[in-house]
Design a protein around this motif. Structure first.
Motif, mmCIF file in Angstrom:
data_model
loop_
_atom_site.group_PDB
_atom_site.id
_atom_site.type_symbol
_atom_site.label_atom_id
_atom_site.label_comp_id
_atom_site.label_asym_id
_atom_site.label_seq_id
_atom_site.Cartn_x
_atom_site.Cartn_y
_atom_site.Cartn_z
ATOM 1 N N ALA A 50 0.816 -1.168 0.048
ATOM 2 C CA ALA A 50 0.627 -0.202 0.133
ATOM 3 C C ALA A 50 0.598 1.169 -0.165
ATOM 4 N N SER A 51 2.215 1.096 -0.548
ATOM 5 C CA SER A 51 2.700 1.705 -0.035
ATOM 6 C C SER A 51 4.589 1.765 -1.049
ATOM 7 N N VAL A 52 5.285 2.863 -0.921
ATOM 8 C CA VAL A 52 6.538 2.794 -1.612
ATOM 9 C C VAL A 52 7.354 2.013 -0.980
ATOM 10 N N ALA A 53 7.272 2.018 1.105
ATOM 11 C CA ALA A 53 8.318 1.001 1.518
ATOM 12 C C ALA A 53 7.533 -0.308 1.800
ATOM 13 N N GLU A 54 6.585 0.087 1.573
ATOM 14 C CA GLU A 54 6.285 -1.913 1.406
ATOM 15 C C GLU A 54 6.224 -2.407 0.335
ATOM 16 N N ALA A 55 6.181 -1.502 -0.672
ATOM 17 C CA ALA A 55 6.611 -2.189 -1.912
ATOM 18 C C ALA A 55 8.176 -2.458 -1.952
ATOM 19 N N ARG A 56 9.044 -1.599 -1.774
ATOM 20 C CA ARG A 56 10.402 -1.130 -1.268
ATOM 21 C C ARG A 56 10.716 -2.559 -0.815
ATOM 22 N N ALA A 57 10.253 -3.125 -0.012
ATOM 23 C CA ALA A 57 10.592 -4.859 1.194
ATOM 24 C C ALA A 57 10.521 -5.180 0.186
ATOM 25 N N ALA A 58 8.768 -5.529 -0.054
ATOM 26 C CA ALA A 58 8.453 -6.707 -1.341
ATOM 27 C C ALA A 58 9.285 -6.924 -2.170
ATOM 28 N N VAL A 59 9.916 -6.054 -3.287
ATOM 29 C CA VAL A 59 10.877 -6.481 -3.992
ATOM 30 C C VAL A 59 12.189 -7.200 -3.178
ATOM 31 N N ALA A 60 12.602 -6.501 -2.547
ATOM 32 C CA ALA A 60 13.801 -7.077 -1.848
ATOM 33 C C ALA A 60 13.810 -8.148 -1.064
ATOM 34 N N GLU A 61 12.543 -8.602 -0.415
ATOM 35 C CA GLU A 61 12.453 -9.882 -0.099
ATOM 36 C C GLU A 61 12.009 -10.533 -1.802
#
Length: 182
Positions: A41-52
């Motif tokens: 739901a946010s840029v921060a959550e998306a970046r974390a998901a991409v890193a994972e």
């Protein structure tokens, strides 16, 4: 219609949108089509998901509460070059479409886009464009949707909405009093 789509060996899909209702509805529809969906739901959550786990497919809203969806597109490209990315926005403008494609987006769709439109855009291959929608919204409906969105963003303040849309307040009141066009 879900069986018409050929997703490929990696069905991972990252959906990024700050509109929770839209995000959940699109996630359910994409799961029915065979995608393995991760929501952010946010840029921060998306970046974390991409890193994972960098997904094979992504649908990213351009405007997010904590930043710009193009930052997510950039992170996706750094993590995995072959990710098919569709950028969604409620404000379709040529400049943002060009920026999204230059940064690596596969396609660019204006909201509201349904799951079939998104799936066609994600799975289109080569230089061919996906086919047009079976039942596209009328121009009147697109205009009405845009007015409603700005009205909601202005906390249902008619005067502020009219000012931002460069409309006369009474004209806007008449439009808001009517039902949505089909």
């Amino acid at each position: 219609m879900a069986e018409d789509y050929q997703i490929g060996p990696d069905p991972s899909l990252l959906l990024v949108d700050d509109d929770e209702i839209f995000l959940n509805r699109l996630a359910r529809a994409m799961e029915k089509r065979g995608f393995a969906v991760t929501r952010a739901a946010s840029v921060a959550e998306a970046r974390a998901a991409v890193a994972e786990h960098a997904p094979a497919h992504a649908v990213v809203d351009l405007r997010l509460e904590d930043g710009n969806g193009l930052d997510v597109v950039d992170a996706l490209r750094e993590a995995r070059e072959d990710t098919r990315i569709v950028v969604l926005t409620g404000y379709g403008a040529i400049a943002t479409a060009v920026a999204a494609v230059k940064m690596g987006a596969t396609d660019y769709l204006s909201k509201p886009a349904d799951a079939d439109d998104v799936t066609r855009a994600l799975l289109a291959r080569g230089d061919t464009l996906p086919p047009p929608p079976e039942t596209p919204m009328s121009a009147d409906r697109v205009r009405w949707e845009h007015i409603q969105r700005v009205y909601e963003q202005c906390d249902r303040n008619v005067s502020e909405t009219a000012r931002r849309l460069h409309m006369h307040r009474r004209t806007l009141q008449r439009i808001l009093a009517k039902r949505s066009p089909r």
